[in-house]
Design a protein around this motif. Structure first.
Motif: not given
Length: 493
Positions: A333, A336-337, A364-366, A368-369
């Motif tokens: 996290d 990530l960006t 979603s953040n998930h 992106k991971r």
């Protein structure tokens, strides 16, 4: 910006940061790199509005413009809370009791030169005064040099029994910086002979501890001077090969192992009891895994609990004092960006282009991971086809695991991923995993627990996961990974 960093009463450092980041997380990352720290940081600053009393830093705007005094310390690993809390409840005490326990496998930067014997310190004080007055170098006796080297060897050992060449350089330079009267006449840098004397002293020091019974050093006695690889901590484990608990022999611990095996055969497993048994038998398990290097199937037969998700997390915590999932997910996290920005800048790479397009359907953040982890080998130009695989649900296990020493397999059914499995030594070790981030976290836990090397073809991928995303042993990186980390900390690509 000039910063005065208070780490402890006897460890106060001065560092300079050219461009302060915008967020506290990025600031913490920079401090970890410059100070050689690991784990979550708590940063306090002297607030002029309260007579320079310490206050927790909650925003970068709170810092003065040109210089500041900060107090930095790491949060205790006990502050982590996972679903394996019961299994790791007795972990901290067992780590502290172990003679081989250290907080890091890296030497602090800069290295803190210890205090020597009183008479040595007195001579050094007088010698330094003479050096600053007229450049006179101190003529040291054999006993004085031996005392200095003994103290340095002890200080080094508390961090790493097997320091690298660069770490020997750092210690020798730190010694000369603190006590310039010890410079070598005729030497360009003034510390080369100290470095070689220190390496010789460390060898003698390890031999003394090996004879005294240190498990980690004793296991390497036969390998020394031969073609055999030294069995040493390679992934910054802080509790790599502990000695048996006081008053316990191998037979006692094996009795505990058999009780654990019996409990695992029950229809309803008492996981709290299993966790206590696994904690009690940790030293025996590490002895078998490190010294005998058994196959994964053999370990699974003798230590079935080690392959449960909660015990993988607990074992990783015993080895590193770090929360497995929390550490990886927090690192994902945090970066990530920036990672996705770097990926888009390299979107000409086919694998990255396909992964980035998938974000159009699921941002979603998930997800992106997942994209970050799957894209890492492509970004680093490493071959991942033998590691990440996608198969159909109708494919036989023997088919997709053949020749696969280490890997993660995504199982599809009708275009959807219905399962993710971890493979070791051509066998499915973990299945029914929800996603790639969870599978990668548990795989990292297994590689640590079973003392398995990272795949050579994905050397940099796993180095980034360990040292950048999880920030374990991040003080020493390959040039490629060090450069990547610097790019991650910049505001622009």
């Amino acid at each position: 910006m000039l910063l005065r960093i208070i780490l402890s009463e006897n460890d106060i450092r001065k560092i300079t940061i050219d461009n302060l980041p915008e967020t506290i997380d990025d600031f913490c990352s920079i401090l970890k790199i410059k100070l050689g720290l690991e784990g979550d940081l708590v940063i306090q600053y002297k607030d002029p509005e309260f007579d320079n009393e310490l206050c927790n830093l909650s925003s970068m705007s709170e810092l003065p413009l040109d210089r500041a005094t900060l107090k930095v310390h790491t949060k205790s690993s006990e502050s982590y809370h996972t679903d394996s809390t019961l299994d790791t409840a007795s972990l901290s005490s067992s780590l502290e009791d172990s003679p081989s326990h250290t907080q890091t496998r890296q030497l602090p930067q800069p290295f803190d030169i210890p205090t020597f014997a009183f008479d040595v310190e007195l001579k050094l004080k007088q010698g330094n005064e003479a050096f600053h007055r007229d450049g006179t170098l101190l003529d040291i006796s054999k006993d004085m040099k031996s005392d200095i080297l003994d103290k340095l060897a002890e200080a080094i050992y508390t961090h790493n029994p097997y320091p690298s060449r660069e770490e020997y350089d750092d210690v020798a330079q730190a010694l000369i910086k603190k006590h310039p009267c010890l410079k070598e006449p005729g030497s360009v840098c003034g510390w080369y002979c100290w470095k070689f004397s220190l390496k010789f002293k460390m060898g003698n020091f390890r031999q003394k501890l090996r004879v005294a019974g240190s498990s980690e050093l004793r296991v390497n006695a036969r390998a020394s001077g031969s073609s055999k690889r030294l069995k040493r901590a390679r992934k910054s484990e802080v509790n790599f090969l502990p000695d048996f608990p006081e008053g316990k022999a191998q037979d006692d611990l094996d009795t505990g192992r058999l009780a654990m095996v019996s409990e695992m055969k029950k229809r309803k497993v008492d996981w709290k009891q299993v966790g206590e048994m696994m904690s009690d038998t940790f030293a025996l398990r590490r002895k078998e895994i490190v010294e005998d290097e058994p196959l994964v199937a053999q370990v699974k037969d003798r230590w079935p609990a080690l392959f449960s998700e909660r015990q993988i997390e607990a074992e990783f915590a015993r080895l590193t004092s770090v929360d497995l999932k929390g550490c990886l997910f927090a690192g994902l996290d945090q970066h990530l960006t920036r990672f996705l920005e770097l990926y888009r800048a390299k979107s000409g790479i086919e694998g990255l282009t396909r992964l980035l397009r998938s974000l159009d359907d699921n941002s979603s953040n998930h997800h992106k991971r997942t994209v970050l982890l799957l894209g890492l080998p492509h970004f680093l130009k490493e071959k991942s086809s033998g590691f990440f695989k996608t198969v159909e649900a109708t494919d036989g296990e023997d088919t997709f695991t053949k020749g696969m020493k280490v890997g993660v397999v995504m199982v599809k059914d009708g275009g959807d991923i219905v399962d993710t499995v971890v493979v070791l030594e051509e066998a499915v070790i973990l299945s029914d995993l929800k996603d790639i981030p969870r599978a990668m976290a548990l795989l990292m836990g297994l590689l640590y627990s079973l003392n398995i090397d990272y795949p050579k073809e994905l050397r940099y991928t796993f180095e980034v996961i360990q040292k950048v995303l999880m920030n374990i042993g991040g003080g020493q990186c390959s040039p490629l990974v060090h450069g990547l980390r610097n790019r991650l900390l910049r505001k622009t690509i």
